[in-house]
Design a protein around this motif. Structure first.
Motif, PDB file in Angstrom:
ATOM      1  N   LEU A 197      94.216  30.404  54.480  1.00 26.57           N
ATOM      2  CA  LEU A 197      92.879  30.998  54.302  1.00 26.57           C
ATOM      3  C   LEU A 197      92.964  32.494  54.009  1.00 26.57           C
ATOM      4  O   LEU A 197      92.179  33.025  53.219  1.00 26.57           O
ATOM      5  N   THR A 198      93.912  33.175  54.607  1.00 27.10           N
ATOM      6  CA  THR A 198      94.116  34.602  54.333  1.00 27.10           C
ATOM      7  C   THR A 198      94.474  34.815  52.869  1.00 27.10           C
ATOM      8  O   THR A 198      93.949  35.725  52.208  1.00 27.10           O
ATOM      9  N   GLN A 199      95.332  33.951  52.335  1.00 27.94           N
ATOM     10  CA  GLN A 199      95.718  34.059  50.925  1.00 27.94           C
ATOM     11  C   GLN A 199      94.562  33.681  50.000  1.00 27.94           C
ATOM     12  O   GLN A 199      94.394  34.279  48.931  1.00 27.94           O
ATOM     13  N   VAL A 200      93.765  32.698  50.395  1.00 29.76           N
ATOM     14  CA  VAL A 200      92.580  32.330  49.600  1.00 29.76           C
ATOM     15  C   VAL A 200      91.625  33.516  49.546  1.00 29.76           C
ATOM     16  O   VAL A 200      91.046  33.816  48.491  1.00 29.76           O
ATOM     17  N   SER A 201      91.469  34.216  50.652  1.00 22.83           N
ATOM     18  CA  SER A 201      90.607  35.396  50.689  1.00 22.83           C
ATOM     19  C   SER A 201      91.125  36.484  49.739  1.00 22.83           C
ATOM     20  O   SER A 201      90.349  37.108  49.013  1.00 22.83           O
ATOM     21  N   ALA A 202      92.429  36.691  49.733  1.00 21.37           N
ATOM     22  CA  ALA A 202      93.028  37.680  48.824  1.00 21.37           C
ATOM     23  C   ALA A 202      92.812  37.280  47.365  1.00 21.37           C
ATOM     24  O   ALA A 202      92.509  38.128  46.515  1.00 21.37           O
ATOM     25  N   LEU A 203      92.957  35.995  47.085  1.00 18.43           N
ATOM     26  CA  LEU A 203      92.725  35.494  45.732  1.00 18.43           C
ATOM     27  C   LEU A 203      91.275  35.708  45.308  1.00 18.43           C
ATOM     28  O   LEU A 203      90.994  36.172  44.199  1.00 18.43           O
ATOM     29  N   THR A 204      90.361  35.402  46.212  1.00 22.14           N
ATOM     30  CA  THR A 204      88.931  35.579  45.932  1.00 22.14           C
ATOM     31  C   THR A 204      88.612  37.045  45.649  1.00 22.14           C
ATOM     32  O   THR A 204      87.909  37.361  44.686  1.00 22.14           O
ATOM     33  N   ARG A 205      89.119  37.946  46.478  1.00 21.96           N
ATOM     34  CA  ARG A 205      88.890  39.384  46.257  1.00 21.96           C
ATOM     35  C   ARG A 205      89.455  39.836  44.914  1.00 21.96           C
ATOM     36  O   ARG A 205      88.845  40.632  44.207  1.00 21.96           O
ATOM     37  N   SER A 206      90.619  39.323  44.564  1.00 19.91           N
ATOM     38  CA  SER A 206      91.232  39.686  43.280  1.00 19.91           C
ATOM     39  C   SER A 206      90.382  39.225  42.109  1.00 19.91           C
ATOM     40  O   SER A 206      90.160  39.971  41.152  1.00 19.91           O
ATOM     41  N   LEU A 207      89.890  38.002  42.181  1.00 19.55           N
ATOM     42  CA  LEU A 207      89.023  37.490  41.114  1.00 19.55           C
ATOM     43  C   LEU A 207      87.718  38.271  41.042  1.00 19.55           C
ATOM     44  O   LEU A 207      87.216  38.570  39.947  1.00 19.55           O
TER      45      LEU A 207
END
Length: 103
Positions: free
Chosen positions: A49-59
């Motif tokens: 979930l932490t990595q999904v959050s980072a991906l979302t912020r990047s997008l």
């Protein structure tokens, strides 16, 4: 995008930053692959979930940058052409913002 206003534009607003956008998207692609690998390797849920959050912020960063470029270039160029062209570009931008908010 209508072909009338598109044919008057010399380029898309992001063209000056195309290389930077492509680099960011390659990093995002790597993040997405990393998340898939974490799932495949059965990593702890919170870490994924932490990595999904980072991906979302990047997008979201890419999206807001593209929106800013659209407003500064495409909408401004259309406004120089005509009120109708400007109105069309503003409607496109509004629709894009609405899609971003819903996602």
């Amino acid at each position: 995008m209508s072909s009338t206003t598109e044919s008057h534009a010399s380029h898309h607003g992001y063209i000056g930053d195309k290389k930077r956008y492509l680099q960011r998207m390659k990093r995002i692609e790597g993040l997405a692959r990393g998340i898939a690998n974490m799932i495949d390797e059965e990593h702890y849920c919170i870490h994924i979930l932490t990595q999904v959050s980072a991906l979302t912020r990047s997008l979201q960063g890419v999206a807001t940058g593209l929106l800013d470029d659209h407003l500064k270039h495409c909408v401004l160029d259309a406004a120089k052409l005509s009120d109708e062209a400007a109105h069309e570009k503003i409607q496109e931008a509004t629709a894009a913002v609405n899609r971003l908010i819903r996602s």
